[in-house]
Each structure stands twice: as structure tokens, then as C-alpha cells.
Design a protein around this motif. Structure first.
Motif, PDB file in Angstrom:
ATOM      1  N   THR A  14      79.344  12.638   1.020  1.00 48.74           N
ATOM      2  CA  THR A  14      79.091  13.995   1.489  1.00 48.74           C
ATOM      3  C   THR A  14      80.403  14.647   1.918  1.00 48.74           C
ATOM      4  O   THR A  14      81.367  13.966   2.259  1.00 48.74           O
ATOM      5  N   CYS A  17      82.522  13.543   4.934  1.00 46.72           N
ATOM      6  CA  CYS A  17      81.917  12.255   5.276  1.00 46.72           C
ATOM      7  C   CYS A  17      80.840  12.399   6.355  1.00 46.72           C
ATOM      8  O   CYS A  17      80.737  11.588   7.274  1.00 46.72           O
ATOM      9  N   VAL A  19      77.431  12.034   8.060  1.00 42.71           N
ATOM     10  CA  VAL A  19      76.324  11.079   7.963  1.00 42.71           C
ATOM     11  C   VAL A  19      75.055  11.814   8.376  1.00 42.71           C
ATOM     12  O   VAL A  19      74.978  12.355   9.474  1.00 42.71           O
ATOM     13  N   ARG A  21      71.777  10.619   8.306  1.00 40.42           N
ATOM     14  CA  ARG A  21      70.672   9.839   8.880  1.00 40.42           C
ATOM     15  C   ARG A  21      71.065   9.409  10.291  1.00 40.42           C
ATOM     16  O   ARG A  21      71.950   8.562  10.457  1.00 40.42           O
ATOM     17  N   SER A  22      70.424   9.995  11.306  1.00 37.12           N
ATOM     18  CA  SER A  22      70.804   9.665  12.680  1.00 37.12           C
ATOM     19  C   SER A  22      70.291   8.273  13.037  1.00 37.12           C
ATOM     20  O   SER A  22      69.223   7.849  12.585  1.00 37.12           O
ATOM     21  N   GLY A  23      71.075   7.584  13.849  1.00 39.38           N
ATOM     22  CA  GLY A  23      70.676   6.257  14.306  1.00 39.38           C
ATOM     23  C   GLY A  23      70.616   5.208  13.222  1.00 39.38           C
ATOM     24  O   GLY A  23      69.950   4.191  13.381  1.00 39.38           O
ATOM     25  N   SER A  24      71.313   5.434  12.087  1.00 41.49           N
ATOM     26  CA  SER A  24      71.188   4.500  10.971  1.00 41.49           C
ATOM     27  C   SER A  24      71.976   3.211  11.191  1.00 41.49           C
ATOM     28  O   SER A  24      71.848   2.269  10.410  1.00 41.49           O
ATOM     29  N   ALA A  25      72.790   3.149  12.266  1.00 41.54           N
ATOM     30  CA  ALA A  25      73.517   1.907  12.539  1.00 41.54           C
ATOM     31  C   ALA A  25      72.553   0.755  12.817  1.00 41.54           C
ATOM     32  O   ALA A  25      72.934  -0.408  12.737  1.00 41.54           O
ATOM     33  N   SER A  26      71.297   1.093  13.148  1.00 42.84           N
ATOM     34  CA  SER A  26      70.331   0.032  13.448  1.00 42.84           C
ATOM     35  C   SER A  26      69.956  -0.774  12.209  1.00 42.84           C
ATOM     36  O   SER A  26      69.278  -1.783  12.320  1.00 42.84           O
ATOM     37  N   GLU A  27      70.413  -0.334  11.019  1.00 41.88           N
ATOM     38  CA  GLU A  27      70.202  -1.145   9.812  1.00 41.88           C
ATOM     39  C   GLU A  27      70.988  -2.453   9.894  1.00 41.88           C
ATOM     40  O   GLU A  27      70.636  -3.440   9.266  1.00 41.88           O
ATOM     41  N   TYR A  28      72.064  -2.427  10.642  1.00 37.32           N
ATOM     42  CA  TYR A  28      72.898  -3.623  10.798  1.00 37.32           C
ATOM     43  C   TYR A  28      72.430  -4.391  12.024  1.00 37.32           C
ATOM     44  O   TYR A  28      72.345  -3.826  13.104  1.00 37.32           O
TER      45      TYR A  28
ATOM     46  N   SER B  22      71.516   4.331  19.213  1.00 37.87           N
ATOM     47  CA  SER B  22      70.669   3.267  18.680  1.00 37.87           C
ATOM     48  C   SER B  22      71.367   1.914  18.758  1.00 37.87           C
ATOM     49  O   SER B  22      72.589   1.834  18.889  1.00 37.87           O
ATOM     50  N   GLY B  23      70.591   0.857  18.692  1.00 36.52           N
ATOM     51  CA  GLY B  23      71.150  -0.485  18.623  1.00 36.52           C
ATOM     52  C   GLY B  23      71.862  -0.665  17.292  1.00 36.52           C
ATOM     53  O   GLY B  23      71.733   0.149  16.383  1.00 36.52           O
ATOM     54  N   THR B  67      75.582   5.731  11.370  1.00 34.90           N
ATOM     55  CA  THR B  67      75.969   6.216  12.686  1.00 34.90           C
ATOM     56  C   THR B  67      74.956   5.729  13.703  1.00 34.90           C
ATOM     57  O   THR B  67      73.777   5.576  13.384  1.00 34.90           O
ATOM     58  N   TRP B  69      74.477   7.398  16.505  1.00 34.46           N
ATOM     59  CA  TRP B  69      74.121   8.541  17.346  1.00 34.46           C
ATOM     60  C   TRP B  69      72.822   9.201  16.888  1.00 34.46           C
ATOM     61  O   TRP B  69      72.575   9.295  15.700  1.00 34.46           O
TER      62      TRP B  69
END
Lengths: 96, 316
Positions: A14, A17, A19, A21-28, B22-23, B67, B69
């Protein structure tokens, strides 16, 4: 170890850069880093919520009956909850 | 302090349940800074825009293409977090005037580490505070450039060993005193300045909520323990922050329109700083003489603060 998924090609990146999708770090799942896990003793727990408020991951949540549990997908095993729990209801147990 | 606030101190479950960070973020285990950010987001709520300078919090929360956030967040360079936050605030004001967005209250927050606030971002922050933007700036002070590998900053306290101020035969580590950033912000005559520590979560949340309500610039200096850089066990994050407050190394106070007020958490009698120093590897090399020299300075600084609290009561 969860696999990190990136853009397949430069066309998918994009502008700036961003991002979307908010809170997408929870995929890890950071739970794979852990060497110790917290175990709650519900007999000693007074439901004060100090483990919930001091968890840096925000992975401690309250169950319906008022006791607390950690989401082990994200718990890094830092031991803050066990150290701060003043009725000493939490014990850190070695993994594996 | 009224009875309801006093009651609040013992009821951690009354705080906002919604997690806006988020976690799955990649902070070190036991990170005090990410805990502070999490509590700050809880206090600010969803109508917030955050501009974050480079630093630990940028690295760990925004691993592309993900992210952590759940609020609008922008990463900017080290030096211009406050400048971008003030620009966002001015932009929102213009959009609201033109009727492009709903007329609701959106708080703009700038955040940076101690390097991004005290060293590199200092002039942008000074400018934003002077122009009087309706924004909050939060400094997460972990007393060195932890993200790049524990280099000294102007927030590093006297005697601490860092990779660019190592302790050894000829040096005792950092040779200068810590810059008093909160006092610099008080000198800007901003409506609200506070120091806070996530070891006192309800005090911290209350201060952020207070700063959110202020119409104008406000500044919060947040002391965040870094187990990696301070060479201490990760489970002692909270107790070390508490010790820093109880020894007077990092006193909690707030300054509202020039009037100083000590927080209720401050003890009547300070504990010796040795208790705080002995559990950290970065102070391991310090001898009795050096600790005594630092203790004298801490006592003087605390006395100075108490004097300000007393004499500036006349302002009210």
C-alpha cells in the motif's frame, strides 16, 4: 512458530506502507518465546485483578466465575503476575 | 482527594476493559514501557490519534505488514513526533470546520522515548508546546536508547553503565546527571504537566484522563522500567518502578497551571537509594562513596521539589 506473511509482490504494497488491518499483530503468537508459564491457584485467588492490570501483553482475562487466566498464545512468561500477586495465588512453572 | 477516588485505588477491575493494543507485539518479556502504553490507551479510549517517534514502541508494535494498534497511529522520525502530532491536530480542526468529519472530541497524542523527547525531539516538542496545540505528549523514559542497544541518552542517570558509557577502571559509567524534562515542560507554562509510573496504574490512568480533558498542550513524563537494559530480572519490573518512586529518584507529582502537587502515592519518608540500586546490573560497579554522592543529590532534588510544592501553594 507462526509463519510471517508479507506482501507477495511490490504491487500489493500500500502507499506509504499503510497497514489497514488494525490489531493484526495478534496473528503472531508470542507464546512460543515462553520458558515459564503462570498457573493460578483459585483457592488463594481473591479476584483483585492485579494480574490483569500489570500484564504487559494484556493476555490475562477474567473468566465468568470471576477468576483469572492467561491466554497462553501470547503470554511471554515474564513472571510479573506471579511476583505482584500478593495472596501468592500464581506460581511460575517451567515449560516442557 | 475525595472518598470515591480513594476507593478507586483498590479497585483495578473498574478500569476500561477494552484493549487498544493487541497481543502479539514483540516487546521483550516484562517490558514496562509496553505496559505503560497499554494503560495509556485504556485511559485515552478510541477517539485518539497517536503519532509515535522512532523507538522501542515503534519497532515492537508495527512489524510490517501487521500492527498491534487499534487506534489510528503514525510512525514518524525521531525528531518530529511533536511536530506531526501538532499538524494532525491542526488538520483535524480544519476538517471539523469544513464539516468533513463529525464534530466530536478527538485527542491527538505524541509519544516518544527518552531519546526522542530529551535529545532529538526536544526542539519540535518545545515548539508544539509553545504554540499551544490541543495535544498530549507522553515521554516513556527508560533512561537510555534501549532499542538500538543501550546507548546513553541525556535521560541516563549518574553512574549507570551503558554501552557508550561503560563502567571500568577509569570510568563509573554515565558521568552526568539526568536531565529534568518535566521541569523544562513546566517552564513552558503549559496547563498540565505530570510525572507518572505504571507501577501505580490507577494514578497513571487518572493523570492521562486528566491530561485528556485539558484543552491545550499537556505533558506526561512516564518512568518505564526496562529489564533488558537495566540488567534486572523481568518479573521485577513493577517493584523496581515502585522502588524508584519510594526512594525519591523519580518523585510523582503534577503541575496544574503552575501549581505543584505531590501525588498521594509518595511516602512520608524516603527509602535509601541503595535498595533500588542493588538489584540492577547497570549499577553493580558502584561503590559506597558513589552511592552516597548520588544519595545526597537525590535528597537535594527532593527537598527542592517539596519547597516548590509548599511555596507555590500561594498561587492557588
Amino acid at each position: 512458530m507462526t509463519k510471517k506473511s508479507g506482501p507477495a509482490g511490490w504491487q500489493e504494497i500500500t502507499t506509504g506502507c499503510v497497514v489497514l488491518r488494525s490489531g493484526s499483530a495478534s496473528e503472531y503468537h508470542t507464546g512460543t518465546w515462553r520458558s515459564q508459564r503462570p498457573v493460578w491457584n483459585d483457592q488463594k485467588c481473591i479476584k483483585c485483578g492485579i494480574c490483569y492490570i500489570f500484564c504487559p501483553e494484556g493476555c490475562v482475562s477474567q473468566t465468568e466465575d470471576g477468576y483469572f487466566k492467561a491466554n497462553l498464545d501470547y503470554c511471554k512468561g515474564c513472571g510479573i503476575c506471579a511476583h505482584e500477586c500478593w495472596p501468592r495465588a500464581i506460581a511460575m512453572v517451567e515449560e516442557g | 482527594m475525595n472518598i470515591v477516588e480513594n476507593f478507586d485505588l483498590f479497585a483495578p477491575r473498574l478500569i476500561n476493559k477494552k484493549e487498544l493494543l493487541s497481543g502479539g507485539h514483540r516487546a521483550c518479556s516484562g517490558c514496562g514501557e509496553v505496559l505503560a502504553v497499554r494503560l495509556m490507551c485504556k485511559a485515552l479510549g478510541e477517539n485518539t490519534v497517536i503519532a509515535s517517534a522512532t523507538g522501542c514502541m515503534e519497532i515492537v508494535t508495527s512489524m510490517y505488514p501487521t500492527t498491534a494498534w487499534e487506534v489510528p497511529w503514525i510512525h514518524v522520525a525521531f525528531e518530529n513526533a511533536a511536530a506531526v502530532a501538532s499538524g494532525v491536530e491542526a488538520g483535524l480542526k480544519a476538517l471539523r470546520r469544513k464539516g468533513k468529519i463529525a464534530d466530536c472530541d478527538i485527542k491527538v497524542v505524541g509519544m516518544a522515548g527518552d531519546g526522542g523527547t530529551m535529545d532529538i525531539g526536544m526542539q519540535a516538542l518545545s515548539g508544539a508546546m509553545e504554540r499551544g496545540h490541543d495535544m498530549l505528549f507522553v515521554c516513556f523514559d527508560n533512561e537510555a536508547y534501549m532499542n538500538t542497544g543501550i546507548q546513553r541518552s541525556s535521560g541516563t542517570p549518574m553512574g549507570a553503565s551503558t554501552t557508550t558509557a561503560p563502567a571500568g577502571k577509569v570510568s563509573m559509567g554515565q558521568k552526568t546527571w539526568k536531565k529534568n524534562m518535566a521541569e523544562i515542560m513546566v517552564a513552558h507554562n503549559v496547563p498540565y504537566v505530570a510525572t507518572a509510573c505504571p507501577s501505580y496504574p490507577l494514578d497513571f490512568i487518572r493523570k492521562v484522563e486528566k491530561a485528556k480533558k485539558v484543552k491545550g498542550p499537556s505533558y506526561i513524563h512516564c518512568f518505564s522500567v526496562c529489564p533488558t537494559g537495566w540488567r534486572c530480572p523481568s518479573d521485577q519490573t513493577i517493584s523496581l518502578g515502585r522502588l524508584a518512586v519510594e526512594t525519591g529518584i523519580f518523585p510523582l507529582y503534577e503541575v496544574e497551571n503552575g501549581k505543584y502537587k505531590l501525588s498521594a502515592e509518595m511516602p512520608k519518608k524516603l527509602r535509601p537509594i541503595k535498595e533500588y540500586y542493588k538489584s540492577q546490573g547497570r549499577y553493580r560497579h558502584l561503590g559506597e562513596d558513589e552511592i552516597k554522592m548520588i544519595q545526597d543529590r537525590v535528597n537535594k532534588e527532593y527537598k527542592k521539589l517539596l519547597n516548590k510544592v509548599q511555596c507555590l501553594e500561594a498561587w492557588s
